[in-house]
Design a protein around this motif. Structure first.
Motif, mmCIF file in Angstrom:
data_model
loop_
_atom_site.group_PDB
_atom_site.id
_atom_site.type_symbol
_atom_site.label_atom_id
_atom_site.label_comp_id
_atom_site.label_asym_id
_atom_site.label_seq_id
_atom_site.Cartn_x
_atom_site.Cartn_y
_atom_site.Cartn_z
ATOM 1 N N GLY A 250 0.762 -1.240 0.000
ATOM 2 C CA GLY A 250 0.000 0.000 0.000
ATOM 3 C C GLY A 250 0.790 1.286 0.000
ATOM 4 O O GLY A 250 0.229 2.355 -0.239
ATOM 5 N N ALA A 251 2.090 1.241 0.233
ATOM 6 C CA ALA A 251 2.863 2.476 0.366
ATOM 7 C C ALA A 251 3.052 3.192 -0.965
ATOM 8 O O ALA A 251 3.354 4.390 -0.985
ATOM 9 N N MET A 252 2.891 2.477 -2.097
ATOM 10 C CA MET A 252 3.073 3.091 -3.415
ATOM 11 C C MET A 252 1.753 3.477 -4.067
ATOM 12 O O MET A 252 1.727 3.848 -5.247
ATOM 13 N N ALA A 253 0.662 3.404 -3.333
ATOM 14 C CA ALA A 253 -0.649 3.733 -3.899
ATOM 15 C C ALA A 253 -0.637 5.146 -4.476
ATOM 16 O O ALA A 253 -0.126 6.082 -3.861
ATOM 17 N N GLY A 254 -1.183 5.285 -5.667
ATOM 18 C CA GLY A 254 -1.268 6.592 -6.300
ATOM 19 C C GLY A 254 -0.099 6.944 -7.204
ATOM 20 O O GLY A 254 -0.136 7.985 -7.877
ATOM 21 N N TRP A 255 0.933 6.103 -7.257
ATOM 22 C CA TRP A 255 2.046 6.381 -8.170
ATOM 23 C C TRP A 255 1.553 6.188 -9.610
ATOM 24 O O TRP A 255 1.094 5.092 -9.979
#
Length: 315
Positions: free
Chosen positions: A98-103
């Motif tokens: 979830g830490a890369m969501a929106g890349w």
């Protein structure tokens, strides 16, 4: 003042354990030290190695008493402080979701998009890999140059012969600069230092090795299968050249036939999918195989000390 790390039960409640453990034979014979032009080993040296390997095995057996202590954890919404206390400082791998969501890169970085965005700018990549087993150790021999669009065509065809790797990052920074706009930031764990890009087709393979820094792998597109092996298993892995194992691939029956002591190493297997982060601590053995056309970044610019390569014994 930094707050105290969260209690073990609280962490266990928030994290899912994923384990692919192999039985450890604690009675296996230890490996002999391997360095260029070795001096004859004395009985005292051999005993010291046996005691060292005994200690590593006992420590691993102690961790195995607890599924939480010995498992590979998957974490979501992991704060920087929890990452530091529970994983970075202890030197323990973790899969972060979830830490890369929106890349934007997660959706955009198809082979066609990459080729159109970078175009015919000349880049460096690793080529001719299928003709040699030591392509990682002798990577300078495999440096090739080509227009990026041509490289993407090679990568789309699959196989292990053409791979843009972290070792090519410095040379490729100007050509690949247009892709930076598609990336986000991981401020909880990292400075704004750029990552090192990997681009390759299905079948690209990085053989078993460990790194001299802590690494954070950020899977952008495609899938990669990573096998992790703790440092305690080093005696089983025929470590003779720099940071590489003579075993190369612990899933290959032919290699295991040559190195039967590696058959039952403790190992963890992870399938990286788009948006996954995998923390690989310094000294942890790992091998990586792409299961599709894939792009990935390696980051080493953590907020905390990341030293080790400066003092690694040469030879």
């Amino acid at each position: 003042m930094s707050k105290r790390p969260p209690s073990l039960p609280a962490q266990a409640h928030d994290m899912r354990m994923q384990m692919a453990l192999r039985q450890i034979d604690f009675g296996a014979a230890p490996r002999a030290a391997a360095v260029p032009a070795p001096k004859p080993q004395t009985a005292e040296d051999a005993l010291a190695l046996k005691r060292r390997d005994w200690l590593l095995a006992v420590q691993e057996r102690q961790r195995a008493l607890s599924p939480y202590a010995s498992g590979l954890l998957t974490a979501e919404n992991l704060s920087g402080e929890d990452f530091l206390h529970s994983f970075y400082a202890p030197g323990r791998p973790v899969l972060i979701k979830g830490a890369m969501a929106g890349w934007p890169a997660l959706e955009r970085w198809t082979p066609d998009y990459l080729a159109e965005t970078v175009g015919d700018a000349e880049i460096e990549y690793q080529g001719g890999r299928s003709r040699a087993q030591d392509y990682e150790l002798k990577k300078d021999r495999h440096r090739k140059r080509a227009p990026f669009r041509q490289f993407i065509a090679l990568a789309r065809a699959g196989g292990n012969d053409a791979y843009l790797t972290a070792s090519n990052s410095a040379a490729n920074a100007p050509a690949l600069a247009p892709l930076a706009a598609d990336l986000g930031h991981l401020d909880a764990y990292l400075t704004r230092a750029p990552g090192m890009l990997w681009i390759g087709g299905e079948g690209t393979f990085t053989p078993l090795h460990f790194d001299l820094t802590n690494n954070l792998l950020a899977q952008v597109t495609g899938t990669k299968r990573v096998i992790l092996i703790p440092p305690s298993q080093t005696q089983r892995l025929a470590h003779k050249s720099h940071v590489f194992s003579e075993v190369r691939d612990v899933t290959d029956p032919a290699r295991l036939a040559l190195h039967p002591q590696a058959r039952d190493v403790l190992r963890y297997e992870v399938l990286l999918t788009p948006g996954d982060l995998l923390f690989v601590p310094i000294g942890w053995w790992h091998q990586v195989r792409s299961e599709s056309f894939a792009t990935m970044l390696t980051y080493t610019g953590f907020h905390w000390e990341n030293a080790g390569h400066e003092s690694y014994p040469a030879g």
